[in-house]
Design an enzyme around this catalytic site. Sequence first.
Site, mmCIF file in Angstrom:
data_model
loop_
_atom_site.group_PDB
_atom_site.id
_atom_site.type_symbol
_atom_site.label_atom_id
_atom_site.label_comp_id
_atom_site.label_asym_id
_atom_site.label_seq_id
_atom_site.Cartn_x
_atom_site.Cartn_y
_atom_site.Cartn_z
ATOM 1 N N LYS A 55 -11.269 -35.473 20.715
ATOM 2 C CA LYS A 55 -9.876 -35.341 20.282
ATOM 3 C C LYS A 55 -9.750 -36.043 18.942
ATOM 4 O O LYS A 55 -9.938 -37.255 18.836
ATOM 5 C CB LYS A 55 -8.976 -36.011 21.334
ATOM 6 N N HIS A 103 -8.227 -24.877 28.271
ATOM 7 C CA HIS A 103 -7.545 -26.094 27.822
ATOM 8 C C HIS A 103 -7.184 -26.971 29.011
ATOM 9 O O HIS A 103 -7.048 -26.487 30.125
ATOM 10 C CB HIS A 103 -6.263 -25.652 27.099
HETATM 11 O O1 GKR Z 1 -4.113 -35.420 26.001
HETATM 12 O O2 GKR Z 1 -3.651 -36.149 23.994
HETATM 13 C C1 GKR Z 1 -3.986 -35.251 24.773
HETATM 14 C C2 GKR Z 1 -4.297 -33.889 24.238
HETATM 15 O O3 GKR Z 1 -4.113 -33.881 22.855
HETATM 16 C C3 GKR Z 1 -3.445 -32.837 24.902
HETATM 17 O O4 GKR Z 1 -2.084 -33.184 24.787
HETATM 18 C C4 GKR Z 1 -3.669 -31.455 24.312
HETATM 19 O O5 GKR Z 1 -2.725 -30.548 24.830
HETATM 20 O O6 GKR Z 1 -5.879 -31.563 25.301
HETATM 21 C C5 GKR Z 1 -4.995 -30.821 24.627
HETATM 22 C C6 GKR Z 1 -5.607 -30.054 23.503
HETATM 23 O O7 GKR Z 1 -6.709 -29.575 23.651
HETATM 24 O O8 GKR Z 1 -4.983 -29.893 22.455
HETATM 25 MG MG MG Z 2 -6.586 -28.452 21.751
#
Ligand code: GKR
Ligand code: MG
Length: 430
Positions: free
Chosen positions: A200, A327
């Site tokens: 991420k 996702h």
């Molecule tokens: O859990 O912070 C998180 C992710 O950024 C999530 O909110 C996203 O929706 O995992 C997700 C993604 O692949 O963008």
């Molecule tokens: Mg994403």
Amino acid sequence: MPRTLPTIVKATVTPILISDPPLLNVLGVHQPYTPRAIVELETDTGATGVGETYGDSEYLAVARRLAEAVTGLPLTALNGLRDLAYEKAGLTTDTVKEFDPAGLRGSRTNEKLIRSVVSAFEVASLDALGKETGLPVHALLGGKVRDRVEYSGYLFYKWAEHPADDAPRDDWGAALDPDGVVRQAQRFAEKYGFRSFKLKGGVFEPEQEIEAVKALGKAFPGHPLRLDPNGGWSVGTSVKVAAELGDLLEYMEDPTTGIDGMAEVRARTGAVLATNMCVTTFGEIAEAFAKDAVQVVLSDHHYWGGLQATRELAAVCRTHDVSLSMHSNTHLGVSLAAMTHVASVVGNLAYACDSHRPWQTEDVITEPHTFVDGALEVGDDPGLGVELDRDALSTLHERWLSRADMHDRDDVAAMRVADSTWTQPALPRW
Ligand code: GKR
Ligand code: MG
């Protein structure tokens, strides 16, 4: 003599709060607790089924209305659930397109809200139907085409702990630089056998995140890697990152926001682009595919509207020669079971699925899943193959009752606890 269809006699929605580590993203940081909603259905034949979805207030309000409306309906009334939810919620399909800061899932629309709620009722119905017939959910969907579903290790930059004294703790330590990311991946690989990794991004300057991916590439040569800044980069920055990382990435996920931006990155780099932000409902598909803005759609049975809708999405993607991955968002074992069943029936799911699971140590099922060799077996037990842990459910519900300040996910507000000057970052950040 035709059999009478089972009728839903009771539908319950239980909001819960689950503990979440301080995982960082482009907007801020996860709150110590994340809301989820657990939907339970009971039939006149004594079968029960369970589903899980987002638990933020607006989802909860619609779920509660739908729960009242499904009582008395046949368990198989699945194809009318979306229209019923719209009617009971008093909403229309008019799309109010605003950026959704809550879950980094693209724009906020009624359609996504309605489908996210419907998905939990659909899954609960299929679970009950499976128990009624003795068949696993994958069989109700036409049968699995694989016996195990591979997941990718979801790496996050993170703090060692949340700033609030009363927040839950975890033992993963901080990961705020390339070494920290590699250490996290090594632990994921040792403990769960993940082969593919997703980082991420959108947290630090792109140069730092490029270094982290390169360090992962060195530590795990040949392993599939992904980087997802959730639209945190401009087109120009995305082009530079693509040039730096080249073949190291199996795909770049949402480098920039919007269909046009993604299409431009694709045209200038030829990189494989995946999304869970610019194609999140059926209405967004035509333009995105025509412009070649995405080559991989990240399905998510919650916001695409359930397991059957995920298969419909898969068919559309196959028709257009666009790939499919999956996702995830913060979730528990009920969702993970549903994800695994649907992933097992979709032939063109070409990548390891995302899951936040290792970060969630609490659950509402009696036997939480454990990844082995980075995968989960697709079971043949009736329904989803999970059993609700009532004590755990009530503990997490009690927490929800006592923490009204956490009823809606807000990564910006959570960041402000540590940094009072923090405001919602405008995208692109870099
Ligand atoms: O859990 O912070 C998180 C992710 O950024 C999530 O909110 C996203 O929706 O995992 C997700 C993604 O692949 O963008
Ligand atoms: Mg994403």
